[in-house]
Write a protein that holds these residues in place. Structure first.
Motif, PDB file in Angstrom:
ATOM      1  N   ASP A 196      -8.478   0.834  -1.975  1.00 34.45           N
ATOM      2  CA  ASP A 196      -8.055   2.000  -1.211  1.00 34.45           C
ATOM      3  C   ASP A 196      -8.969   2.265  -0.015  1.00 34.45           C
ATOM      4  O   ASP A 196      -8.497   2.588   1.078  1.00 34.45           O
TER       5      ASP A 196
ATOM      6  N   TYR B 146       0.835  -1.203   0.000  1.00 31.94           N
ATOM      7  CA  TYR B 146       0.000   0.000   0.000  1.00 31.94           C
ATOM      8  C   TYR B 146       0.872   1.256   0.000  1.00 31.94           C
ATOM      9  O   TYR B 146       1.834   1.350   0.763  1.00 31.94           O
TER      10      TYR B 146
ATOM     11  N   ARG C 123      -3.928  -3.619   0.052  1.00 27.92           N
ATOM     12  CA  ARG C 123      -3.572  -2.750  -1.076  1.00 27.92           C
ATOM     13  C   ARG C 123      -4.517  -2.893  -2.252  1.00 27.92           C
ATOM     14  O   ARG C 123      -4.435  -2.145  -3.213  1.00 27.92           O
TER      15      ARG C 123
END
Lengths: 133, 147
Positions: free
Chosen positions: B115, B28, B112
């Motif tokens: 969002d 992420y 990840r």
């Protein structure tokens, strides 16, 4: 855990919660906070002298957060012209924040200029507390 | 007496502005700073010598990255005692010693694939982190002092 420590921790937690919300950040901006400037956690029993010892006089306005076990209140502490506050009242280095806030609430004054020995004076401004407890 | 004098010598705070170059990372990463709402910073002075420094990056009103640092002042210098941040796809805690050592523990992996799911994890992680840091502030400080 001492009462003082507990109050400081609660104030710190309330501030941390505040800054994570848009409403809280807006309230702090309204209270005079500028990005990156420190917020000083204070107790209602702290005196103006205590605060002056923590805040650099050339670095105001300083936002002081006061937690009285029920809610956060903010005092913007900044240099000013100083002078007699009138009304038969007097603030001095030994005046507690609680006394000053009470006086300002009962007199319905939003700002208070004052002069203190060994300091050039300042201005206190109370801020309507946000909803965060 | 008791004045804040150490700001200029404060150890470098976590830099959340840099973006990795090259291939898309496998973990992420927050939205780039230029499209975010803001990246505010809040030094909270709990006592004369104890400070929390909160930095966060906000996007669409959500916390998309944060760092909460517990710092202490000794002989005019601010030192990092404990930190929770979310770098490299994880929410981490970092415990420091006075001798300069650092112990890092992974707390939660940030998803990840989505969002919004990631931001929910980060928001919850922020809430847990500030509660944990403040509740254990003295224990962190004692560990730092004695190691």
């Amino acid at each position: 855990m001492t009462d003082d420590r507990s109050l400081r921790i609660k104030a710190g937690q309330a501030l941390a919660r505040m800054v994570a919300t848009a409403a809280g950040r807006a309230a702090l901006r309204e209270a005079g906070h500028r990005d990156g400037h420190p917020i000083f956690v204070s107790l209602a029993s702290d005196t103006l002298g205590d605060i002056m010892n923590r805040v650099m006089v050339d670095d105001p306005p300083a936002l002081v957060a006061v937690y009285d076990n029920t809610q956060l209140r903010f005092v913007l502490f900044s240099r000013g012209a100083g002078g007699d506050i009138g009304d038969g009242h007097e603030v001095h280095a030994d005046s507690t924040i609680a006394m000053v806030l009470d006086y300002m609430a009962t007199s319905q004054r939003q700002t208070l200029e004052f002069a203190l020995t060994n300091w050039t004076g300042g201005q206190l401004k109370t801020i309507e507390p946000p909803v965060f407890a | 007496m008791g004045k804040i004098t150490g700001r200029s010598s404060e150890r470098r705070l976590v830099d959340m502005s840099s973006e990795p170059d090259g291939p898309v990372p496998s973990f992420y990463t927050p939205p780039p700073l230029e499209i975010c709402d803001e990246e505010p910073s809040y030094p909270i002075e709990l006592t004369d010598s104890d400070r929390l420094h909160i930095r966060m990056r906000l996007y669409g009103g959500k916390v998309v990255e944060f760092a909460i640092m517990q710092m202490t002042r000794r002989r005019g210098q601010w030192h990092e005692v404990f930190r929770v941040d979310c770098c490299h796809g994880w929410i981490h805690s970092h415990r420091f010693t006075q001798g300069g050592e650092e112990k890092t523990i992974r707390i939660t992996e940030i998803p990840r694939a989505n969002d919004h799911e990631a931001w929910d994890v980060i928001g919850a992680g922020y809430d847990k982190a500030h509660e944990q840091i403040i509740e254990n502030w003295e224990a962190h400080l004692e560990h730092w002092r004695t190691t």
